[in-house]
Design an enzyme around this catalytic site. Structure first.
Site, short mmCIF file in Angstrom:
data_model
loop_
_atom_site.label_atom_id
_atom_site.label_comp_id
_atom_site.label_asym_id
_atom_site.label_seq_id
_atom_site.Cartn_x
_atom_site.Cartn_y
_atom_site.Cartn_z
N GLY A 4 0.92 -1.39 0.05
CA GLY A 4 0.04 0.00 -0.05
C GLY A 4 1.12 1.23 0.10
N THR B 141 1.54 3.60 -1.98
CA THR B 141 1.38 4.93 -2.84
C THR B 141 -0.22 5.21 -2.40
OG1 THR B 141 0.24 3.52 -4.66
CG2 THR B 141 2.60 4.05 -5.06
N GLY B 142 -0.58 4.66 -1.29
CA GLY B 142 -2.08 4.86 -0.80
C GLY B 142 -1.70 6.30 0.12
N ILE C 56 -2.01 7.22 3.48
CA ILE C 56 -1.06 7.35 4.37
C ILE C 56 0.37 6.59 3.80
CG2 ILE C 56 -1.66 5.02 5.49
CD1 ILE C 56 -0.52 8.41 7.06
N GLY C 57 0.11 5.47 3.00
CA GLY C 57 1.42 4.42 2.72
C GLY C 57 2.37 5.49 1.79
N LYS D 160 -10.44 -4.28 11.99
CA LYS D 160 -9.23 -4.38 12.65
C LYS D 160 -9.20 -5.37 13.77
CE LYS D 160 -7.73 0.27 11.21
NZ LYS D 160 -7.19 1.72 11.64
N ARG E 198 -6.29 -8.38 14.63
CA ARG E 198 -5.66 -8.43 15.71
C ARG E 198 -5.78 -9.99 16.67
NH1 ARG E 198 -4.77 -3.44 20.00
NH2 ARG E 198 -4.53 -1.69 18.36
#
Length: 305
Positions: A9, A11-12, A14-15, A130, A134
């Protein structure tokens, strides 16, 4: 030995910030690689060519295909995932395949709201995928996990929007709550710095780390933005009760902004605050943006748009 790192990820939203900071600190690491989709390879050619020019290896593959991932994982010590909210659950097989390869450490895409902040957190709708990741990760014993919890991105919070808004061009703001509720923010560029800090301090950064750039109230943000724009803004407030009503209506009608409403309600209720110090110091106390610096960047960005 300097770790070999694979970014998923890259280029996303936040990436790209995480990738930029890792590349800037590449002398601390071994081989750097990213995995990108065929679609991204065709639509972000210049961005990928720039990374290649920095010596970054680019794999083109499908993160849902085991064969592609096992190939990308070869010789990799650390995987940094920055996948978007829509594909969070794909990290379950990604972690499984990592445990079957040479990978010894995995950063799931946790950046954002703390999904285990308090007793209400497991029931929040945006947290469910998420939480599944986890839960699965706890069954894996041979891969160390780092969950970097940053709170909301200040770049995205101090911006025009449908649930709370900061519009520089028209000098108007809609604040959530009474304006005095403290929120811990992290600038998006700082997320990358914090990931680098974790990579450079592996022994200190296993498990869940609570980090941020600065803490401020909406009224403090307003005061700073009025100061920097040298103008008095038109300001309205949405009370917490009104926000809860709006959130409920959005979920009932299938409004795509419902997730944003829930997250902003969590932040307004204090879901980014803790009784203990932040973990920035464990990873070398990276240099973080201040509120004033973030406001300056927000103003410049909005005026150019």
């Amino acid at each position: 030995m300097a770790p070999n790192i694979l970014i998923i990820g890259a280029t996303g939203a936040i990436g790209k910030h995480i990738t930029q900071q890792i590349v800037s600190a590449k002398s601390s690491f071994g081989r750097l690689a990213i995995l990108t989709s065929e679609k991204t390879a065709n639509t972000k050619t210049s961005e990928l060519e720039k990374l290649k020019g920095e010596g970054i290896q680019v794999f083109v593959g499908d993160l849902t295909v085991e064969e592609d991932m096992k190939k990308a994982y070869q010789g990799i010590d650390v995987v940094v995932s920055a996948v978007g909210r829509g594909v969070i659950e794909t990290q379950i097989p990604l972690i499984k395949w990592a445990s079957e390869a040479s990978v010894s450490r995995f950063f799931p895409s946790e950046y954002g709201t703390d999904i285990e902040h308090d007793s209400k957190s497991p029931n929040e709708k945006p947290h469910q995928l998420k939480l599944k990741v986890r839960a699965f990760a706890k069954t894996i014993n041979n891969v160390k996990l780092t969950y970097l919890v940053t709170g909301p991105y200040s770049d995205m919070f101090i911006a025009p929007g449908k649930v709370g808004s900061w519009d520089v061009k028209v000098r108007e703001a809609t604040l959530l709550g009474d304006g005095n509720n403290r929120i811990a923010f992290t600038a998006m560029a700082d997320v990358g710095k914090l990931v680098v800090g974790c990579l450079q301090h592996p022994a200190e950064s296993e498990g869940v780390l609570i980090v941020n750039s600065f803490t401020a109230t909406p009224n403090e943000i307003l005061a700073e933005i009025e100061s920097q724009t040298a103008s008095k803004w038109k300001t309205t407030y949405i009370s917490l009760d009104e926000l809860k009503k709006l959130e409920k209506e959005m979920w009932e009608t299938g409004n795509p902004t419902a997730t944003t409403a829930t997250l902003r309600r969590i932040w307004t209720e204090g879901g980014t605050l803790y009784d203990r110090p932040r973990d920035n110091g464990l990873i070398g106390e990276p240099n973080m943006k201040t509120l004033a610096e973030q406001i300056k960047q927000v103003i410049q960005k909005q005026m150019k748009a």
